[in-house]
Design a protein around this motif. Structure first.
Motif, PDB file in Angstrom:
ATOM      1  N   ALA A 125      14.415   2.624 -50.450  1.00  6.00           N
ATOM      2  CA  ALA A 125      15.108   3.438 -49.440  1.00  6.00           C
ATOM      3  C   ALA A 125      16.600   3.508 -49.728  1.00  6.00           C
ATOM      4  O   ALA A 125      17.201   4.589 -49.706  1.00  6.00           O
ATOM      5  N   GLU A 126      17.220   2.358 -50.023  1.00  7.46           N
ATOM      6  CA  GLU A 126      18.666   2.322 -50.242  1.00  7.46           C
ATOM      7  C   GLU A 126      19.088   3.087 -51.484  1.00  7.46           C
ATOM      8  O   GLU A 126      20.127   3.734 -51.510  1.00  7.46           O
ATOM      9  N   SER A 127      18.275   3.016 -52.531  1.00  5.79           N
ATOM     10  CA  SER A 127      18.670   3.669 -53.786  1.00  5.79           C
ATOM     11  C   SER A 127      18.197   5.111 -53.842  1.00  5.79           C
ATOM     12  O   SER A 127      18.755   5.931 -54.571  1.00  5.79           O
ATOM     13  N   GLY A 128      17.164   5.422 -53.080  1.00  6.92           N
ATOM     14  CA  GLY A 128      16.611   6.771 -53.097  1.00  6.92           C
ATOM     15  C   GLY A 128      15.862   7.115 -54.387  1.00  6.92           C
ATOM     16  O   GLY A 128      15.642   8.276 -54.696  1.00  6.92           O
ATOM     17  N   VAL A 129      15.443   6.103 -55.131  1.00  9.88           N
ATOM     18  CA  VAL A 129      14.678   6.384 -56.355  1.00  9.88           C
ATOM     19  C   VAL A 129      13.247   6.744 -55.981  1.00  9.88           C
ATOM     20  O   VAL A 129      12.775   6.415 -54.891  1.00  9.88           O
ATOM     21  N   SER A 130      12.546   7.410 -56.899  1.00  8.07           N
ATOM     22  CA  SER A 130      11.159   7.700 -56.553  1.00  8.07           C
ATOM     23  C   SER A 130      10.316   6.464 -56.879  1.00  8.07           C
ATOM     24  O   SER A 130      10.423   5.883 -57.960  1.00  8.07           O
ATOM     25  N   PRO A 131       9.526   6.040 -55.905  1.00  7.44           N
ATOM     26  CA  PRO A 131       8.799   4.769 -56.004  1.00  7.44           C
ATOM     27  C   PRO A 131       7.924   4.688 -57.256  1.00  7.44           C
ATOM     28  O   PRO A 131       7.735   3.605 -57.815  1.00  7.44           O
ATOM     29  N   GLY A 132       7.406   5.843 -57.694  1.00  7.93           N
ATOM     30  CA  GLY A 132       6.551   5.854 -58.876  1.00  7.93           C
ATOM     31  C   GLY A 132       7.285   5.463 -60.149  1.00  7.93           C
ATOM     32  O   GLY A 132       6.662   5.188 -61.172  1.00  7.93           O
ATOM     33  N   ASP A 133       8.624   5.455 -60.106  1.00  2.41           N
ATOM     34  CA  ASP A 133       9.403   5.052 -61.279  1.00  2.41           C
ATOM     35  C   ASP A 133       9.586   3.543 -61.363  1.00  2.41           C
ATOM     36  O   ASP A 133      10.142   3.027 -62.327  1.00  2.41           O
ATOM     37  N   LEU A 134       9.158   2.847 -60.323  1.00  5.75           N
ATOM     38  CA  LEU A 134       9.316   1.397 -60.300  1.00  5.75           C
ATOM     39  C   LEU A 134       7.968   0.738 -60.563  1.00  5.75           C
ATOM     40  O   LEU A 134       6.970   1.051 -59.919  1.00  5.75           O
ATOM     41  N   ASP A 135       7.958  -0.167 -61.545  1.00  2.00           N
ATOM     42  CA  ASP A 135       6.731  -0.874 -61.887  1.00  2.00           C
ATOM     43  C   ASP A 135       6.965  -2.370 -61.694  1.00  2.00           C
ATOM     44  O   ASP A 135       7.929  -2.914 -62.226  1.00  2.00           O
TER      45      ASP A 135
END
Ligand code: C2E
Ligand code: CA
Ligand code: CA
Ligand code: CA
Length: 279
Positions: free
Chosen positions: A137-147
């Motif tokens: 939420a804080e970074s606004g990255v797309s969750p699918g980019d995080l593994d």
């Protein structure tokens, strides 16, 4: 003879107390280092075997010590794990990783997946799903980019709690990998039960690829098993062209290792990504 024994005992006691003091000093220094910003993430590239496209990176922690220089995680992660410091340290890693992903996206480096190592205690004790949700939420990255990289032993501890946590992580949209696959438990039943996406084939198997037929048989079995469960495979510790081509022949999806690039500071990784040419 008596005297020699005494001397040896004395030496042993001294060594013991040195080890204890050293451990306590280390614990305090890790705490101070976290507070004063001496930790840093290095990034190691990961590529797709079919076309050698750069598809992501693994974040690997380093301690940039003012006097000792770069300290690798094997020197401080065990103490951090024992003392529980791994929980705040791991939270820092997750925030840092997501912030970096955001910065890469802002620079036009999009679609990169970032792998983050999760420790056993972080998995059991921290409110991991809440922390990960906050970071996203804080970074606004797309969750699918995080593994998130988990190990087999973490998944084998407590069935129901583990399944619940994995489901809430998967619901956030992040992907889950099994790190060091094949080195832990021999039970494979959990692979089917848990919402994991990727199997990271441990370096030990990759190293054996060049050695003998048995090594190739094992790697082939792991890849087939993973694919039959619709899991992706990434091989770690790939150092040679011959390992890469054997892995490609067995249908491995992605590789990571010195052959492609070592873990590097963020500025070097940006350079690497910019000038990287798939073959
Ligand atoms: P890991 O997750 O299995 O990470 C892979 C290790 O293999 C890394 O060591 C990496 O530098 C090394 N490596 C990569 N390619 C090659 C290769 O081609 N050949 C060889 N010989 N080695 C290669 P590193 O960075 O020293 O990390 C060691 C371990 O520390 C990691 O093993 C991981 O378990 C742990 N770790 C690192 N960063 C974190 C973190 O942020 N949090 C937690 N909890 N653990 C971390
Ligand atoms: Ca890892
Ligand atoms: Ca998933
Ligand atoms: Ca690993």
């Amino acid at each position: 003879v008596k005297r020699r024994t005494d001397l040896r005992m004395g030496f042993f006691d001294a060594a013991m107390s040195f080890a204890v003091t050293e451990r306590m000093t280390l614990e305090r220094s890790v705490k101070d280092a976290l507070r004063s910003g001496q930790f840093e993430l290095f990034y190691q590239p990961q590529v797709r075997l079919s076309d050698y496209a750069l598809i992501g990176a693994e974040a690997l922690i380093r301690w940039r010590h003012p006097e000792l220089g770069i300290i690798t995680p094997d020197k401080f992660i065990p103490v951090a794990e024992e003392t529980g410091l791994i929980v705040p340290l791991g939270t820092w890693v997750l925030h840092q990783a997501c912030d970096q992903l955001r910065r890469w996206n802002d620079l036009g480096l999009t679609g990169l997946r970032l792998g983050v190592n999760i420790s056993g205690r972080q998995f059991r004790e921290a409110d991991l799903a809440d922390i990960v949700a906050d970071c996203i939420a804080e970074s606004g990255v797309s969750p699918g980019d995080l593994d998130l990289e988990l190990t087999e032993s973490m998944l084998m501890t407590d069935g129901e709690g583990t399944l619940k946590l994995l489901r809430s992580l998967a619901k956030l949209g992040v992907t889950l990998s099994i790190d060091d696959f094949g080195t832990g438990y021999s039970s494979l039943a959990y692979l089917k039960r848990f919402p994991v996406d990727t199997v990271k084939i441990d370096r030990a198997f990759v190293r054996d690829l060049d050695q003998d037929e048995d090594g190739r048989v094992l790697v082939n079995a792991i890849i087939s098993l993973a694919h039959s469960l619709s899991l992706k495979t990434i091989a770690e510790g790939v150092e040679t062209e011959s390992q890469a081509s054997l892995l490609a022949r067995h249908g491995c999806d992605e590789i990571q290792g010195y052959m492609i690039g070592r873990p590097m500071p963020v500025a070097d990784f940006a350079e690497f990504a910019k000038s990287y040419c798939p073959r």
